[in-house]
Design a protein around this motif. Structure first.
Motif, PDB file in Angstrom:
ATOM      1  N   UNK A 118       0.791  -1.210   0.000  1.00 30.24           N
ATOM      2  CA  UNK A 118       0.000   0.000   0.000  1.00 30.24           C
ATOM      3  C   UNK A 118       0.827   1.266   0.000  1.00 30.24           C
ATOM      4  N   UNK A 119       0.187   2.352  -0.461  1.00 23.59           N
ATOM      5  CA  UNK A 119       0.806   3.673  -0.407  1.00 23.59           C
ATOM      6  C   UNK A 119      -0.298   4.713  -0.310  1.00 23.59           C
ATOM      7  N   UNK A 120       0.117   5.950  -0.015  1.00 21.26           N
ATOM      8  CA  UNK A 120      -0.844   7.029   0.210  1.00 21.26           C
ATOM      9  C   UNK A 120      -0.529   8.196  -0.718  1.00 21.26           C
ATOM     10  N   UNK A 121      -1.568   8.745  -1.336  1.00 21.18           N
ATOM     11  CA  UNK A 121      -1.490   9.986  -2.097  1.00 21.18           C
ATOM     12  C   UNK A 121      -2.338  11.020  -1.372  1.00 21.18           C
ATOM     13  N   UNK A 122      -1.783  12.200  -1.114  1.00 24.40           N
ATOM     14  CA  UNK A 122      -2.580  13.263  -0.514  1.00 24.40           C
ATOM     15  C   UNK A 122      -2.144  14.599  -1.106  1.00 24.40           C
ATOM     16  N   UNK A 123      -2.703  15.720  -0.683  1.00 24.67           N
ATOM     17  CA  UNK A 123      -2.343  16.998  -1.301  1.00 24.67           C
ATOM     18  C   UNK A 123      -0.869  17.365  -1.206  1.00 24.67           C
ATOM     19  N   UNK A 124      -0.116  16.733  -0.321  1.00 26.37           N
ATOM     20  CA  UNK A 124       1.321  16.987  -0.236  1.00 26.37           C
ATOM     21  C   UNK A 124       2.117  16.251  -1.311  1.00 26.37           C
ATOM     22  N   UNK A 125       1.482  15.347  -2.050  1.00 26.96           N
ATOM     23  CA  UNK A 125       2.136  14.633  -3.142  1.00 26.96           C
ATOM     24  C   UNK A 125       2.148  15.541  -4.376  1.00 26.96           C
ATOM     25  N   UNK A 126       3.320  15.733  -4.959  1.00 24.22           N
ATOM     26  CA  UNK A 126       3.469  16.633  -6.105  1.00 24.22           C
ATOM     27  C   UNK A 126       3.114  15.917  -7.394  1.00 24.22           C
ATOM     28  N   UNK A 127       2.246  16.522  -8.186  1.00 25.05           N
ATOM     29  CA  UNK A 127       1.856  15.925  -9.463  1.00 25.05           C
ATOM     30  C   UNK A 127       3.022  16.027 -10.442  1.00 25.05           C
ATOM     31  N   UNK A 128       3.368  14.899 -11.025  1.00 22.53           N
ATOM     32  CA  UNK A 128       4.445  14.832 -12.024  1.00 22.53           C
ATOM     33  C   UNK A 128       4.028  13.800 -13.065  1.00 22.53           C
ATOM     34  N   UNK A 129       3.425  14.279 -14.156  1.00 21.53           N
ATOM     35  CA  UNK A 129       2.898  13.401 -15.200  1.00 21.53           C
ATOM     36  C   UNK A 129       3.946  13.127 -16.265  1.00 21.53           C
ATOM     37  N   UNK A 130       4.037  11.867 -16.685  1.00 21.62           N
ATOM     38  CA  UNK A 130       4.926  11.469 -17.774  1.00 21.62           C
ATOM     39  C   UNK A 130       4.099  10.674 -18.775  1.00 21.62           C
ATOM     40  N   UNK A 131       3.739  11.266 -19.919  1.00 18.45           N
ATOM     41  CA  UNK A 131       2.900  10.557 -20.891  1.00 18.45           C
ATOM     42  C   UNK A 131       3.583   9.327 -21.467  1.00 18.45           C
ATOM     43  N   UNK A 132       2.816   8.539 -22.230  1.00 17.77           N
ATOM     44  CA  UNK A 132       3.362   7.373 -22.918  1.00 17.77           C
ATOM     45  C   UNK A 132       4.479   7.777 -23.881  1.00 17.77           C
ATOM     46  N   UNK A 133       5.312   6.796 -24.224  1.00 17.32           N
ATOM     47  CA  UNK A 133       6.432   7.059 -25.131  1.00 17.32           C
ATOM     48  C   UNK A 133       5.976   7.612 -26.470  1.00 17.32           C
ATOM     49  N   UNK A 134       4.837   7.145 -26.972  1.00 18.20           N
ATOM     50  CA  UNK A 134       4.364   7.626 -28.271  1.00 18.20           C
ATOM     51  C   UNK A 134       4.089   9.128 -28.232  1.00 18.20           C
ATOM     52  N   UNK A 135       3.544   9.604 -27.118  1.00 17.42           N
ATOM     53  CA  UNK A 135       3.277  11.037 -26.973  1.00 17.42           C
ATOM     54  C   UNK A 135       4.590  11.811 -26.877  1.00 17.42           C
ATOM     55  N   UNK A 136       5.518  11.313 -26.087  1.00 21.81           N
ATOM     56  CA  UNK A 136       6.807  11.979 -25.941  1.00 21.81           C
ATOM     57  C   UNK A 136       7.552  12.022 -27.268  1.00 21.81           C
TER      58      UNK A 136
END
Length: 746
Positions: A118-136
């Motif tokens: 298990x793990x926890x995500x809350x407002x202190x977790x920084x959003x860092x999105x990495x799209x699929x390779x095809x998008x990159x």
């Protein structure tokens, strides 16, 4: 500088530190190999990054065709399943706040779901999105050349007053650099280097490796600098110099002394530098020359890719490889620059780019830091500066926004604060920090801590990286400039820092290490070790110097416990460090940390680092901030009677006093080392020959042979000789230092 090889969270809640250290359940995703990747995240730890990377060890029966099903569920909601051929998974978009559970299934063992973690995500977790390779990939190929330049880039003739004020000096420096080196920088050629890998065990080959790295770094820098300068100021002489240096590099035999097998750092920098020059000089070099340069990039890239892709992507399973981790980043940027130039580039890109973004924290957990010490952390920062800015422009993912990167920047502020004369922990600890690299990395991170660090560091960033950075520098977006907390801990690497007042140049700085990475690669056998400085003068120091990796000095002194401020026994026997991979099992652990205005406290357990030689080895350290005093309590035990030794070292003479204390005077700063319990004897020690021009003194407090021992020691910064009282009560012991009371275990 040369090397011979290649947001910190403020944890004051001790239960949280303990939760991070809780071992995962033992099932097939938990390999028995010490150097295998560990399943993560686990123990319901709060994640710094949203979405987090999920990792696990390969199924024991996995083949190259194994497909993994990753199941993730949010609380009682229905699980979502994903498939991947790699033994890691990075979701492409953020997760909603909540408590998550994950497990994984291998296609070759369809009934063996892993244990749920298990793990926890809350407002202190920084959003860092990495799209699929095809998008990159699409982002990179839709950019016109030069692909790598920031969108804010303009020729110098179009600069406004603000940009000239910010980095006009950089253009002058780059011009001076290129023009000054053009007539004096000797050409590189295969004939300069005659030895091959059959000579790897001698110092001459090591020296050749260093020379190749040094010469190629200078030549590739000149190529890139001349190419960029031509884009800024399009004068023919700069183009001519770029072509000259590119031709030199292209003429080196990819199977010769600079080949991957002989010098992997040489192969990667040649490939990347030529790829950058091809991009920057697009349309300005003739087609035959361009084709020749592209082919050299392809050939050298093949060697990089074949090594990294071996064993179905060897770093996926065995990530603890400094060269390999950096090579992955070099391959990612090289392939991004070479997309549509040759077919292999697409395969390399899809293999390396998201993997590199996922794996940049192999030497720490996602909170940042660098387990191999700050000197090699600086090397990692230097590699990042070569890769991250151009890669950000190409794929639209800014690695400096990754929570790990923000924590890495804060790590330097905590462990290499402004004015500090040396690095701490690991190979290269005795080296002077190279401020241009530290200043450059901090300038890319838009946090108050980085802005404070950037403002207070001396030095000037290398003009080449500065002029490729976004304008204005990202650090200027921080709305304030604040020093980090005076007390900071990085639990995943086992480093803690305690400062009197970090913002103050005359600060006291106390460092502690008890690392789960043990003495692996560039780390040392110094678990539960401490360092102490005042006014940037070392009072308790590390000793020895880094001549080269694996040297006799490195093996017999430099990385050994006896060369550090730690515990040995029976004449200098310490934590074993032979057999490199075994050191991952000889680990320490920070078991508690707290920081308040008046008092910092850290506790470490290094029992496992002694590999069965001891049955207990704990160290508790209190820093009494208001008194500027340090109390150290070591408790030791063994199945066999031992003569335990409390080692300490200084870069000046250690003077014994008649009352059993010791005095260290370094310039204007003084330290008195004062045992607080009877029965210890001060003994002088002899170490390895120090580096020319330096002084090292060694001593130890020892106790008579016994199966257990305790050392209670006061480090009196400034030799204030404050009143001290040790009192035993019915429930334990108290130590009072000038009226401040701390509770000790009985």
């Amino acid at each position: 500088m040369s090397f011979r090889c290649l947001g910190t969270f403020r944890f004051v809640a001790l239960a949280f530190v303990s939760a991070i250290a809780t071992p995962s359940h033992a099932d097939w995703v938990q390999s028995t190999a010490l150097d295998a990747v560990q399943p993560a995240p686990s123990a319901f730890a709060l994640q710094a990054q949203n979405p987090p990377s999920i990792t696990w060890s390969r199924h024991p029966k996995a083949t190259a065709s194994t497909v993994y099903t990753v199941e993730i569920r949010n609380g009682a909601n229905a699980p979502v399943r994903y498939t991947t051929t790699r033994n890691w998974f990075l979701p492409t978009s953020k997760l909603a706040d909540g408590t998550y559970y994950w497990r994984v299934l291998a296609s070759n063992a369809p009934n063996e779901w892993s244990t749920e973690r298990g793990f926890v995500i809350n407002p202190n977790s920084t959003v860092f999105d990495v799209p699929d390779s095809s998008v990159l990939r699409a982002r990179a190929t839709t950019r016109s050349r030069p692909r790598m330049l920031p969108t804010s880039f303009l020729p110098y003739s179009q600069w406004n007053a603000a940009r000239i004020a910010e980095r006009g000096a950089g253009v002058k420096d780059l011009t001076s650099d290129v023009v000054g080196h053009a007539p004096i920088l000797d050409a590189v050629a295969d004939s300069l280097w005659l030895m091959t890998t059959t000579n790897t065990n001698n110092a001459a080959f090591v020296a050749q490796q260093s020379e190749i790295r040094y010469r190629l770094n200078r030549t590739t820098h000149q190529l890139e600098a001349a190419s960029l300068l031509y884009k800024l100021v399009p004068e023919q002489r700069y183009l001519d110099e770029a072509i000259r240096r590119g031709d030199e590099l292209a003429a080196l035999n990819p199977s010769g002394p600079t080949s991957f097998v002989n010098q992997d750092q040489g192969t990667r920098i040649i490939a990347l530098s030529l790829a950058k020059a091809i991009d920057l000089l697009d349309g300005k070099i003739d087609s035959a020359r361009r084709a020749r340069w592209v082919e050299v990039v392809r050939l050298r890239g093949i060697d990089l890719y074949n090594d990294l892709a071996g064993n179905n992507g060897r770093l996926d399973q065995f990530p603890f490889d400094s060269h390999g981790g950096n090579n992955l980043g070099f391959l990612a940027l090289t392939s991004a620059l070479m997309l549509n130039e040759f077919p292999e580039a697409r395969e390399w890109f899809d293999f390396s780019t998201r993997a590199y973004i996922h794996a940049v924290f192999a030497w720490s957990g996602p909170e940042g830091g660098y387990s191999q010490g700050t000197a090699y952390g600086q090397v990692a920062a230097d590699a990042a500066l070569k890769i991250w800015d151009p890669l950000t422009e190409l794929i639209g993912v800014n690695l400096y926004d990754k929570p790990w990167a923000k924590g890495f920047a804060k790590f330097f502020a905590q462990f290499v604060p402004p004015g500090q004369p040396v690095h701490v922990f690991g190979d290269g600890h005795e080296d002077k920090p190279y401020l241009p690299i530290l200043k450059a990395f901090s300038s890319r991170v838009a946090t108050p801590e980085s802005r404070w660090y950037y403002n207070n560091l001396g030095g000037t960033e290398d003009a080449l990286t500065l002029l490729l950075a976004p304008s204005p520098l990202p650090v200027t977006r921080a709305t304030s400039a604040n020093a980090p907390y005076n007390g900071g801990v990085y639990p995943s690497i086992g480093f803690a820092a305690m400062h009197s007042d970090l913002w103050n140049p005359v600060r006291t700085s106390l460092y502690f290490k008890s690392s789960p990475y043990g003495a692996y690669t560039h780390s040392h056998a110094d678990q539960n070790g401490i360092l102490l400085m005042r006014n940037n003068k070392m009072l308790l120091s590390e000793t020895g110097w880094y001549d080269y990796y694996g040297s006799p000095l490195w093996n017999t002194w430099y990385r050994e416990t006896k060369a550090h401020n730690g515990i040995t026994f029976d004449g200098g026997i310490g934590q074993p460090s032979g057999g490199n991979t075994l050191n991952l099992g000889r680990k320490g652990k920070i078991t508690a940390f707290s920081s308040t205005t008046a008092l910092d406290y850290v506790e470490g357990d290094a029992t496992q680092a002694y590999d069965g030689l001891l049955t207990g080895a704990t160290r508790k350290v209190w820093y009494l901030r208001g008194k500027d005093q340090v109390v150290v309590l070591d408790r030791l035990s063994s199945a066999t009677a031992r003569k335990f030794e409390w080692n300490f070292h200084a870069p000046v003479a250690i003077t014994p006093n008649s009352d059993g204390t010791s005095t260290i005077v370094n310039g204007t700063e003084r330290l008195c080392v004062r045992p607080l319990t009877s029965g210890s004897t001060l003994e002088s020690r002899t170490g390895a020959t120090p580096k020319a021009g330096t002084v090292e003194s060694h001593a130890a407090y020892t106790r008579p042979a016994a199966t257990s021992a305790e050392f209670l020691t006061l480090l009196d910064v400034g030799c204030k000789k404050l009143s001290v009282a040790l009192t035993t009560t019915s429930t334990g012991r108290t130590l009072t230092v000038d009226g401040q009371v701390i509770t000790l275990p009985r």
